[in-house]
Structures are given as structure tokens and as C-alpha cells.
Design a protein around this motif. Structure first.
Motif, PDB file in Angstrom:
ATOM      1  N   ARG A  80       0.685  -1.151  -0.063  1.00  0.00           N
ATOM      2  CA  ARG A  80      -0.019   0.029   0.054  1.00  0.00           C
ATOM      3  C   ARG A  80       0.756   1.257   0.300  1.00  0.00           C
ATOM      4  NH1 ARG A  80      -3.197  -3.013   3.965  1.00  0.00           N
ATOM      5  NH2 ARG A  80      -2.477  -1.931   5.284  1.00  0.00           N
ATOM      6  N   GLU A  81       2.017   1.414   0.748  1.00  0.00           N
ATOM      7  CA  GLU A  81       2.896   2.308   0.956  1.00  0.00           C
ATOM      8  C   GLU A  81       3.693   2.752  -0.718  1.00  0.00           C
ATOM      9  OE1 GLU A  81       3.382   4.117   3.436  1.00  0.00           O
ATOM     10  OE2 GLU A  81       5.544   5.104   3.391  1.00  0.00           O
ATOM     11  N   LEU A  82       3.991   1.555  -1.373  1.00  0.00           N
ATOM     12  CA  LEU A  82       4.532   1.789  -2.398  1.00  0.00           C
ATOM     13  C   LEU A  82       3.309   2.303  -3.365  1.00  0.00           C
ATOM     14  CD1 LEU A  82       6.256  -1.648  -2.879  1.00  0.00           C
ATOM     15  CD2 LEU A  82       7.256   0.726  -2.779  1.00  0.00           C
ATOM     16  N   ASP A  83       1.922   1.778  -3.379  1.00  0.00           N
ATOM     17  CA  ASP A  83       1.239   2.281  -4.538  1.00  0.00           C
ATOM     18  C   ASP A  83       0.794   3.712  -4.083  1.00  0.00           C
ATOM     19  OD1 ASP A  83       1.022  -0.270  -5.604  1.00  0.00           O
ATOM     20  OD2 ASP A  83      -0.571  -0.779  -4.679  1.00  0.00           O
ATOM     21  N   SER A  84       0.720   4.100  -2.784  1.00  0.00           N
ATOM     22  CA  SER A  84       0.248   5.433  -2.748  1.00  0.00           C
ATOM     23  C   SER A  84       1.454   6.394  -3.210  1.00  0.00           C
ATOM     24  CB  SER A  84      -0.094   5.680  -1.095  1.00  0.00           C
ATOM     25  OG  SER A  84       0.846   6.054  -0.411  1.00  0.00           O
ATOM     26  N   ALA A  85       2.806   6.133  -2.977  1.00  0.00           N
ATOM     27  CA  ALA A  85       3.938   6.938  -3.460  1.00  0.00           C
ATOM     28  C   ALA A  85       3.741   6.940  -4.918  1.00  0.00           C
ATOM     29  CB  ALA A  85       5.010   6.183  -2.991  1.00  0.00           C
ATOM     30  N   ALA A  86       3.587   5.876  -5.749  1.00  0.00           N
ATOM     31  CA  ALA A  86       3.560   5.840  -7.147  1.00  0.00           C
ATOM     32  C   ALA A  86       2.511   6.759  -7.483  1.00  0.00           C
ATOM     33  CB  ALA A  86       3.173   4.374  -7.434  1.00  0.00           C
ATOM     34  N   ALA A  87       1.444   6.991  -6.944  1.00  0.00           N
ATOM     35  CA  ALA A  87       0.279   7.858  -7.352  1.00  0.00           C
ATOM     36  C   ALA A  87       0.709   9.184  -7.106  1.00  0.00           C
ATOM     37  CB  ALA A  87      -0.959   7.403  -6.563  1.00  0.00           C
ATOM     38  N   ALA A  88       1.497   9.379  -6.373  1.00  0.00           N
ATOM     39  CA  ALA A  88       1.877  10.806  -5.785  1.00  0.00           C
ATOM     40  C   ALA A  88       3.342  11.034  -6.702  1.00  0.00           C
ATOM     41  CB  ALA A  88       2.288  10.903  -4.537  1.00  0.00           C
ATOM     42  N   GLY A  89       3.579  10.326  -7.553  1.00  0.00           N
ATOM     43  CA  GLY A  89       5.043  10.570  -8.271  1.00  0.00           C
ATOM     44  C   GLY A  89       6.289  10.479  -7.129  1.00  0.00           C
ATOM     45  N   GLU A  90       5.997  10.043  -6.173  1.00  0.00           N
ATOM     46  CA  GLU A  90       7.042  10.168  -5.407  1.00  0.00           C
ATOM     47  C   GLU A  90       7.901   8.764  -5.221  1.00  0.00           C
ATOM     48  OE1 GLU A  90       9.279  11.723  -3.438  1.00  0.00           O
ATOM     49  OE2 GLU A  90       7.872  12.897  -2.448  1.00  0.00           O
ATOM     50  N   THR A  91       9.238   8.856  -4.812  1.00  0.00           N
ATOM     51  CA  THR A  91      10.102   7.654  -4.491  1.00  0.00           C
ATOM     52  C   THR A  91      10.372   7.302  -3.269  1.00  0.00           C
ATOM     53  OG1 THR A  91      12.039   8.911  -4.677  1.00  0.00           O
ATOM     54  CG2 THR A  91      11.061   8.081  -6.861  1.00  0.00           C
ATOM     55  N   LEU A  92      10.590   6.049  -2.821  1.00  0.00           N
ATOM     56  CA  LEU A  92      10.645   5.836  -1.453  1.00  0.00           C
ATOM     57  C   LEU A  92      12.030   4.659  -1.281  1.00  0.00           C
ATOM     58  CD1 LEU A  92       7.227   4.392  -0.678  1.00  0.00           C
ATOM     59  CD2 LEU A  92       8.199   6.407   0.331  1.00  0.00           C
ATOM     60  N   GLY A  93      12.588   4.830   0.046  1.00  0.00           N
ATOM     61  CA  GLY A  93      13.769   4.032  -0.088  1.00  0.00           C
ATOM     62  C   GLY A  93      13.173   2.881   1.121  1.00  0.00           C
ATOM     63  N   GLY A  94      14.352   2.349   1.939  1.00  0.00           N
ATOM     64  CA  GLY A  94      14.081   1.047   2.569  1.00  0.00           C
ATOM     65  C   GLY A  94      15.129   0.423   3.055  1.00  0.00           C
ATOM     66  N   GLU A  95      14.746  -0.854   3.540  1.00  0.00           N
ATOM     67  CA  GLU A  95      15.974  -1.750   3.900  1.00  0.00           C
ATOM     68  C   GLU A  95      15.499  -3.306   3.249  1.00  0.00           C
ATOM     69  OE1 GLU A  95      16.481  -1.463   8.256  1.00  0.00           O
ATOM     70  OE2 GLU A  95      16.116   0.741   8.177  1.00  0.00           O
ATOM     71  N   PHE A  96      16.608  -3.929   3.078  1.00  0.00           N
ATOM     72  CA  PHE A  96      16.502  -5.215   2.832  1.00  0.00           C
ATOM     73  C   PHE A  96      17.481  -6.019   3.541  1.00  0.00           C
ATOM     74  CE2 PHE A  96      20.292  -6.135  -0.038  1.00  0.00           C
ATOM     75  CZ  PHE A  96      20.392  -4.650  -0.467  1.00  0.00           C
ATOM     76  N   GLU A  97      17.224  -7.253   3.723  1.00  0.00           N
ATOM     77  CA  GLU A  97      18.031  -8.208   4.291  1.00  0.00           C
ATOM     78  C   GLU A  97      18.340  -9.487   3.548  1.00  0.00           C
ATOM     79  OE1 GLU A  97      17.313  -9.417   8.954  1.00  0.00           O
ATOM     80  OE2 GLU A  97      16.576 -10.930   7.626  1.00  0.00           O
ATOM     81  N   VAL A  98      19.611 -10.174   3.504  1.00  0.00           N
ATOM     82  CA  VAL A  98      19.784 -11.298   2.754  1.00  0.00           C
ATOM     83  C   VAL A  98      20.475 -12.421   3.916  1.00  0.00           C
ATOM     84  CG1 VAL A  98      21.075 -12.431   0.871  1.00  0.00           C
ATOM     85  CG2 VAL A  98      20.447  -9.878   0.999  1.00  0.00           C
ATOM     86  N   VAL A  99      19.881 -13.537   3.812  1.00  0.00           N
ATOM     87  CA  VAL A  99      20.461 -14.588   4.922  1.00  0.00           C
ATOM     88  C   VAL A  99      20.994 -15.696   4.144  1.00  0.00           C
ATOM     89  CG1 VAL A  99      19.594 -16.015   6.397  1.00  0.00           C
ATOM     90  CG2 VAL A  99      18.662 -13.841   6.724  1.00  0.00           C
TER      91      VAL A  99
END
Lengths: 361, 361, 361, 361
Positions: free
Chosen positions: D169-188
Motif C-alpha cells: 500500500r505504501e508503494l502504491d500510494s507513493a507511485a500515485a503521488a509521483g514520489e519515490t521511497l527508500g527502505g531496507e532489505f536483508e539477505v540470509v
């Protein structure tokens, strides 16, 4: 495995670090000093060289006489630690001219302090570790002089290490005349497993790694592997080494060894034979003209004490260079954590190379 | 600067990446194809080789005909992309035996697909970039054949590139007999600035880098820089090159060039002269015995279409190898972001090398 | 530029070699010893650490107080050269267990002798050369502690180097309890030219080189460049740094510095800001359980004298690591023979970066 | 093992070469394309990204579906091979400004073509080989998103790969606003043998190699191994992982894993856990100001189509980076000629790590 050396010819000490060498290989300072003595006492050296001895301190990487896997640090103190006196006149044949311009000095002695072949003492010292490692796997390296000036040793590569009597006379008479001599030396490695090096990428071919080691030795201007230039005039039908198999012990072998133990970038299990040609050292009497770097005017380089001939010493150094190249290729193929692990893997590999393949591709 | 090549001799294509090359050097596929044609059409090639042409695609690193600083990717499609048929009998003189055991195949054709000298087409292609870069700085590399079998070209290194008539006859008569021939080639670089390479660490000496490049070329078994083995028999008083200065244009120069343009690990501003000796290719008629890797029993290697002689082609490849080694040393000394920057630095350095030093150490 | 270190924590000496460093940079043993003292006297060290001093010998690469282009060799004698007594019980949190198995020892003290952070003294010593080089080009590196245990220094990166009073109390109370503490430190580089590193190949991105340097420091488990994890929660419209131009002196600049001075693998001319997180040292009282490697039975690791906290020392070491990474990138872009040459090139580059481009692509 | 990539974002193709990879590992283009699809279809991608597919050609190093030890060459054609239109206005947050000045262009699109994260498709493709190799040894790598913008996934590292509903939902709402988002990922990584990497030299520590890989990924600004920054606030007595032994199957193990599977530069046999923080992509609407490189005057960067968020794709890329780092460390320890050889050595090593040591040092 990688190594760096440092220190100047008449500075406080030479220093070397050997990295990526496995744990569990025995070593003593006495062993290293014996190799340094072989290099130093070689015929053709000046009187001072032959009288002195090198002592070495092992400052890292050893515990109770065996390597630990940690980097090995060696220090060889320079007994004759008086710096060369300054000079602005480069000696032709040395690094003086290019080094002075490159690093921004008008005093060429600063350049020569590091460019000097004194540095090779540290390569010999560091190479004691690969040499011992190889020895523990049944691999030996042996160098010999095959030519001094016009005198050629016609004997084959059977491993004798003594300098031919006629060569000694040639050296003594050159020394008396203040002259220097070049020559050729050969290094042979026995017991090398098949399959070191690789054919798949240009910079992994073993010939190239041997080329890099030997051509980086001071005064070396020529190199041959196996029959070398002699193969350039051969017919193809007489230039290869047949592939045979001995059912008893050896497995694959070659009745001839024209290729000098390397085919297609890899060892083939035969004697590895490398020969190098050296030019005479630059310090001969009556050396040719030069000029003063500050004024640009013609000047004579200062008379410079020099060995008569570096070839007998280079035969010892060459053993070291081949040991470094082979150990590196060996550790790449078999891994480098501990000698125990390495030995088991090499033995298993040798066994596997003796019998026909069961796998199909 | 570094490069990797990939692809098999009869696979779909050869691929190469050249990394660390500056922006602003012009290049076209046509230029690369001309160099590939020089390699391919060299006398001594089999009929098929001489009829076909290599086409190259530049897949990365170029924008509107000039490099961008990004890695350069080249692709050369193999027209004759039928794989070698499988064989368990290694050809003596090739990588077959060691490669099959090392990588675990009983089909030696898999090994030969990559060990083949076809790979050198990509080295020639990649080296077009260094070649152009050097050209833009007034540095040229030129190769020539100096020996084919027993025929030696006695002319000096004056740069003629044509094959001596007697050599052509030697090649034609060997071809008729199903025989292969070795020989020697020489590469000369002109206009090289003084001070490339370094004397301060064994693996930065330019001789070692040239040794690594040339000894890694298929079938090369011997190497000389300058007078090479010829210096081994010289007296020291006649083996060096005097240092002179020309007040008009050149600055420092040498009236002789026995050292072949390198002293103490560095270029000295003279012609750089490298000579290599090659063995005959393994594919001659009447090749010596081998065995079947699956059974261990004696067997004859399959008759294998081969060029009569690789030396004329190697003279072209050698130009490429020297261009790669020199460009690498040049970029190390001067930096590698853009040709514009590089050119200004090289010009300033050349100017500085012409005049006496004002600095004192 | 490359470097290797060697020597054990309680062996005779630490040894280091720095290779590829330009000529003409001034250095004294006293300067290096001051940096070693900063590392050693940092708050949180055990009593013994803070009383002793490190003395350094420069064994190669220096002539009359300035570098010569030759490799630099340093030796730091260990005053407390009694080896650790043998133990078969690995300390959790240290290299003991993996190192003992990997290198084939049941005595974990052999592993710890080299894995110890004592080695970082040599990194600090070697980095004095890059530090001085950078200094001569107007580039400085400054570290500071931003967190000790639960105490965070809320001040900005304005470069103050003093430890916050609350942090000292935290350290003293942990020391009294036999406890150890982790924390965070930050290193800031000022005056860095734009364009160091590269975007064109993964392993030439400056973030990766900084990552390799900092993550290789003992006990570091986390790293941030610029706003780091703080950017993970930002909106894209508020996460970048506008590009502005100052017509007077600076040329291009950024009013904010969220990216910490690096964009797309290269420096952008702003403050370079790196922050690292360290775990507490393993030697705390009441350390968790382990076992005896010979028997496999549960056992307590021997009580081991330890500093209370390594973070204040790491702030000094971090300066060294950043100096090493930046000098390496600088020498790659500008060449590395002499400081004089380097300085002229850097000045010309800075001038060029201040004005609009005249070239079109 | 080493690798290079080449090719531009909107050029004809991406090209990659992986060198030093063992023979005998199975691979298909379909396998690689599935991994590329995972990267491409990750939530947060723009519509065009998600519609298209990447097809890969394996141009070298494979024979009948298995690697041969020869270098592996891959080609991924770019479907959307229209070059970016020229622009002199650098986009803040990208390599544009520094790259244009460094390589001498006023058209920043030339820089962005190579600096773009499109290049990571080739890293994912090349990493399929290490991934398969590791798989054959029972080692797996799995990535997951742990944060998008302000939404954090609180679940533990149990390996689920699905994106949390709130994140979508966060991604979709940012896309709608023409906005970009960062974040974190993990690899195990699971099943990693103990003893990869080394404590003996700074640049052989596995943390440093992982640091180099992950910090070189576009937009990554932060990194943690294990508990990372969380350890900075811990007391030493609660920060380590006890060493236990399970007599049945596992041998040595740790009841906790705060260190994330690495201690003292080496793997300790536990889950290897890496977490990275990414900044939002630069292409958001309302991006901050810039200027025209030709005039130096303020200007707006051109609106640039961008993904909303690269973090879900980066979780896939991160698996690839960890696979590359681990395979490299594995081949260094065990040798790299053939998978068959490698597998036997790894199994023997695992067996040896399960039992108490019989050797004494």
C-alpha cells in the motif's frame, strides 16, 4: 599468495612480507640464512660480498618453528649501512636516469638504492617458505649456470650445481681486468604435479607468471622455457612430446621434454625447465659516457664497485623465483589454509592423474 | 586497465571486456576489423582462415564513435560455429591432456575449444583501443617476422612489415608437406615516453609485465628484450648505452639501444624492442603418439586441420600485446579518466624530460 | 597503492609495507608516533595501554625526511612481547574458534595473536603517509565518537574531537563493573576533490572501497555514509542534495549533504561523512560459555584483560582508514610518481571543476 | 573468481564475464531468466519494467548445460535500446555531475547510461553460477524486504519472501503521488561452512568483502551484519554468542546469532545475516534544483521516468551479491577447478569441523 619487499641497498634493513601462505610449514632463520649464503657466496661476487653474512629475523607468522597462516615478516639488517654518496651523473644500464626523472631527484643514488639487486636477497629469503612447502610435497627446484661470457656449459640439465672450471677462470680474468660479464642460468623443478596454471584466461597461463617473475629480475633480458628458441627452427613433426603411460608408478609421462614441462598454460608433469639470459652488470671499468642531470653537460659516472658477474647468484635467485611461481599456482589449485590439508589434496590429485578417466563429459 | 576474454573457438562468439580505459578515444568497428584482418590474412594461415572475415560488434563503452570511460565490450561472432567433435585422445603440444584432467573431462575437444589461439582474435580486437590511444600520443607499435623455420630475415628493426620472399617459399613448401613451422617475431614501439614502469617493486617492473603478456601467447617459448641473449656473451664495457643529450629537440637520447628501451624496470625513451620465439603448431602430419584417456591405451590423435605457421599472425598479435602493456603503464603514471587530460599530462612530462633538472633531492 | 601488515600482538614487532606511494612527501617517526599515541591514549583503554608508548622505525622509502617513491617499511616493536599462554577454549566473539579450525590449531591463542586489534596500530602508522599527502593537498580527515553504549553525542559533525563528559562517565562505570561497551564513531573528510572513485564498474565505486576498509576493522558491524539508514525512511523529494554554483570561489556546491559526499560511486566535492557501529569487545566479565576444542566439553574461556571500549581508539583508526581509501582513489585519478606532479594535477583539476564545461560530447 | 560487467542502460546489450568459476556446474538460460524476472517483477517497478522480460544468451563457458572451467560470458539484449536524449542538467542524487566532469562530457545522459542500476541485471545473471554452485553444496541465499519508507516488517529472518501488505500500500500510494521511497532489505545465507574468509590480513576479512559488494550497489547508503548498530548499545556480557556443541549432527553451534554468522573475519557456521539501507531513487517529482553544465545557470533536471522504489528488487540483487562474495571465499579456501573436486573437499571439511581437534599446535 602475494609478497612485497622494501628497504634500500645501504639503508638500515631489507623488509619483506609474504601473505597467504599456509600454516604448518616448518622454518628456521638458519635455513633462510643458508639460502642467503648460497646467493651471496656465488662465484663472481666482489670480495666484500663474499666475506659478509646475512642474518635474518622472522618477525611474524611463525610459532614454535612452524608457520601459522598469518603473514610472514622478515627483516635482513644491512651491515654496510652507509648510504651511497650523492651523484647527479646516471650510470648507463641502471635505473638511474629514468628513476631520477620519474621520482623527481637529481641525486641518482637515491634511485639506485632501491633499484639495486640487493633487493633480491629478500626475494630469496621469502622464497624459503615456498621452497620448504614444495619440498614437503616432493617438489624441488635446482639452478645452475649454463653460460658465463663466452664459456658455455655443454652438460645437460642433470642438476649438477657446480660452476664449470673454465667459467671460474673466465670470471677471475674478467675481475682482474675490471670487466663485468653476463651469462645464462637454468632452473629445473622436479616432481611438479600436472595441471598447475590454466589455459582459460591469458593472465592465468603459467608461462606468463614465470615470465613475470624471471623478467622482473635485475639484468635479465631473455627467457626460454624448455627448448625455447631452439623450437623456432624445428619442424612441427619433431617439436612435440609424445604422451605415454607407465602402468607401474608414474602414470602419464613424456619420453622427451621439448616443451619444458608446460603445455597450453599448464604443467604437464614433466621437469619444468626455465632458462634466462643476463646482461653484464653496468659497473665495468671504462663504462660509456653519461651527463650531469643538473647541467645537462657530458660527465663520467662515478667508478662504482661492482660484482664481476651476477649469473652464479642469479641461479640461486632463479630457484627462488620458480618456487614462488609454483607455490602460488599450487595454492590456487589446492587452497592455502594449512599444509596438512594441502598435502592430502595434492596426494589425492596425483593418484587421480595416474589412472584413466572414468568420467565422460 | 584490465581485460578479460571469453568464448570458445567454435562456439557462438568471442566476447571481451576492457575496463579502465579513458574517455575520448575515437574508434570504429571498421578499424578493429582491419586489425583482425591483418591477423587473419597473415601468410601461413590455412585456406579457410584466409577466406573468411571477422566482424565485430562494439556493445558498450562507445558514444558517437568515441570512448566514454565506461567498460568496452566487444563481440566477434564465430562464422564456423560447429563444435569440434569429441575425442578422448589428447594432442601432444596442446593443452588437451592437462586441461582434461584438471577440469574433469575425457573429451579433450572441450579443453581445446578455449585453449585455442582463436582467443587471440579478441586480444587483438581489445588492443585496438590502447593502440589508438598510443597513436594519439605519437606512440606506434610495429611487428615483423624475423624468422620462419630455418629462414632468418637479416634486416634490422627498421620497421618494414613484409614477409621475406624466402620465408614465403619456406611456408609454402611446409604446407605442401603437411608440416608446421615455428619462428620468431619482433615488435618495436616508437615514441614511448621515458619513465613507464618502475624499479621499486618486483611486480611493477615493465620487463615483467611484458614478460607476462608475451609468454602468455600460445606457442611462445622464448622472449628477448633488446639484444636479449646476445648480451649474455658481451663484456660489460661494451654492453651499455651511453647517455647523451640533444639540445635541439629530443633531450636525453642513446646512440645505441642494446637495452631495447628498458633499463631498471622503466622505459628510457628509446625504441622498445621485444622479440619472441614460437614453437611449431601441434597439428603437423605424422604427429607423435598419444593415448586414449578412457582406456589408457596407445592411440593416435585425430588429424587436425591446422595453419602451417602462426608466426606471421603472431607478429600482429604481438603489436597488440605490447600496446596493452604500454597503455597500462601509461595510464598508471598519468591517470585514466579522459584522453584530453592524459594528453596534456604526457606533453607536460615530455617537455620536462628534455631539460636538466632544477630540483635537488 | 597497496599495503600489507604483519606481526603478532605479543610477538617481537609489527611490520608494515606501503607500496605505490609517491615521492616527495615529508615524514618523521615523531609524526607517526603522535598518531599512534592518539590511538593508544584514547579513553576506554586499559591502564597498561595508556601508560606505554609505541615507537616506530622507518626502515625503507625515506630519504632525508621525505618519501622517495620506494615502498615504505615500518616496524613497531612490541614492548610487551610475552606470548599469550596456550588455551584450547575459544572466546566467543573473537576469531578463536573459526581460526583454530581453519589453520589447524587447538591452541586458540595462536589465532588471537594475529586477529587482535593490536594490528590496527600498523594501519594507523602506514596511514600517516596518505594523511600527510592529503594534508598537502588541503584535504583533512577527522574522527569523533558519536555514541558509547547508551550515551549519544547529539552534536553535529562540526569536527570537535573531545569525548562527551557523559561518555567518560559511562566508560568509567563500565570499567568498574568489568564490563565492555560498544558504540559508534564518525569520520569526516574535508576538501576532497570531486570525481574520486567511478560509476563505471562495481568494484571501482568509492562506497565499496570505503565499505571494504571500514567493515574490515575489528568489531565493526555496521556502516553508514551520509544520512545512512536515515535515508531509508525519507521521501525521494526530500532525500537529494540540490546542485548549486557559487560564482566566487567554490564552483559547484550543495546546500545540504544527505549523500555524505558521495553520489554514484564518486565524490561530489562535499564533506565526506562515514559512520561505523562497533560491538562491545569480547573480553567482558561473565562472558558466555564455550568449550574445550580438544575434548569438546563445556568450558569457560580464560579471563582475558581487555580494554573497556574500543570506540574512542576506533575514531582515530577510522581517520586512517578513510585516508587510505581516499589517497588510493586520488592516486588512481592523478598518478602516483611524485607529490610535485600530483599537486599540479590536483590544482588544475580543481580549477577545471569550478567553471562551466566548454566541451560538448 | 572475478567478474566484469559492461554495456549501457539503453545500449544494445549488457555483457558480463565471470572468470575462475569451476567446471561441472549445471546451468540453463531459463534459470538465469527466472532470476532476472524476480529482480524485474519486484513490486515498486514502473509499468514498463514489469511488462518486459530479459532474455539471456550464454556465449561462453558452457558445454551441454554444464560449466567447463572456461570464463562464462553472458549477453542480455536491451529491448528498449533507444538512448536517453541529451541533457546538460545533472540530476541530484545520481552520478551525473561528478561523472560528466570526470569523463569530460556536458551531456550527463552519457554518464547515466552506465551509472544506471540497469547494470545490476548483469550482476544478477552472473551470480546465478555462484548461486547454483552454493546450492549444490547445500548453501542457500534468501533476501527479503524489511522496510519500505516508514513501514517496517517486524517479522524475524525466517526467510519468508513476500512483501508485507502494508508495504504494498505504501508503494502504491507513493507511485500515485509521483514520489519515490527508500527502505531496507536483508539477505540470509544458510548452510555456510565455518572458516570462510580470514583474520590474518585486513583485505581478506569477509566483512570487508561483503562491505565492498553491498556498498557498491546503487543507492545503498548503510549496512549491517548480524545485529549491526543494535550491538553498539549492548553491554559486552550480553553481546556475544556462546559456543556449544551438538553431539548428534551439527558439531559446533551457537544458541544465539548476534554476530550474524561472522566473527573475526571468518564465517562461524551460523546463518549469515546482512542488512542494507537504501535511499529513495533520485527521480521523484519535485526534485530539487540543479544547473546547466554549459552555462552554469540554475535549471531543472528533466523529468525522468523512475521506479517508485528499488528495495524489493534490491532484495533479489542482494542475494546475488552475497552469493558472489561467498563463492569467492569458498573457492579461495577449497580451490576452483571442478565442482566434483570442490564438493569432496567441502564435505571432508564439514566432517572435520564437527569433531574435537586431535592435533596440538
Amino acid at each position: 599468495m602475494r609478497y612485497l619487499t622494501a628497504g634500500e641497498s645501504h639503508g638500515e634493513a631489507l623488509v619483506g612480507i609474504l601473505e597467504g601462505f599456509p600454516a604448518g610449514v616448518g622454518m628456521t632463520a638458519a635455513y633462510i640464512e643458508r639460502q642467503l649464503l648460497r646467493r651471496r657466496k656465488a662465484w663472481g661476487r666482489s670480495g666484500r660480498q663474499r666475506r659478509e653474512t646475512d642474518t635474518v629475523r622472522i618477525l611474524g607468522g611463525l610459532h614454535r618453528g612452524a608457520t601459522t597462516g598469518a603473514p610472514i615478516a622478515l627483516l635482513i639488517a644491512n651491515r654496510d649501512a652507509r648510504p651511497l654518496s650523492a651523484s647527479a651523473v646516471p650510470l648507463p644500464g641502471h635505473a638511474d636516469l629514468a628513476g631520477a626523472l620519474k621520482y623527481g631527484f637529481s641525486d641518482v643514488s637515491i634511485v639506485r638504492e632501491r633499484a639495486s639487486a640487493r633487493e633480491t636477497a629478500m626475494r630469496v629469503a621469502l622464497a624459503c617458505f615456498p621452497r620448504r612447502l614444495l619440498g614437503g610435497l616432493g617438489i624441488t627446484v635446482a639452478g645452475r649456470v649454463v653460460r658465463i661470457g663466452d664459456v658455455v656449459d655443454e652438460r645437460d640439465s642433470s642438476g649438477h650445481g657446480n660452476l664449470h672450471e673454465a667459467m671460474r677462470r673466465e670470471l677471475d680474468s674478467a675481475a682482474a681486468a675490471g670487466e663485468t660479464l653476463g651469462g645464462e642460468f637454468e632452473v629445473v623443478a622436479r616432481g611438479v604435479p600436472l595441471g598447475l596454471g590454466s589455459c582459460v584466461q591469458w593472465d592465468r597461463r603459467l608461462e606468463g607468471k614465470i615470465g613475470a617473475q624471471f623478467m622482473s629480475l635485475n639484468a635479465v633480458k631473455a627467457l626460454e622455457i624448455g627448448a625455447g628458441f631452439g623450437l623456432s627452427g624445428s619442424k612441427g613433426s619433431a617439436a612435440q612430446d609424445a604422451i605415454c603411460r607407465d602402468h607401474s608408478r608414474r602414470g602419464f609421462y613424456r619420453p622427451t621434454n621439448r616443451s619444458g614441462g608446460i603445455e597450453g598454460g599448464m604443467t604437464n608433469g614433466e621437469l619444468l625447465v626455465v632458462r634466462a639470459g643476463m646482461k653484464p652488470l653496468p659497473g665495468a671499468a671504462g663504462n660509456c659516457a653519461s651527463l650531469d642531470l643538473r647541467t645537462g653537460r657530458t660527465a663520467s659516472p662515478r667508478r662504482y664497485r661492482s660484482d664481476t658477474c651476477a649469473v652464479p647468484a642469479a641461479a640461486v635467485i632463479g630457484e627462488s623465483l620458480l618456487a614462488l611461481a609454483l607455490a602460488d599456482a599450487l595454492l590456487e589449485k589446492f587452497g592455502s589454509d594449512s599444509f596438512q590439508e594441502l598435502k592430502a589434496r595434492v596426494e589425492s590429485w596425483r593418484q587421480q592423474c595416474r589412472v584413466p578417466l572414468r568420467r565422460s563429459a
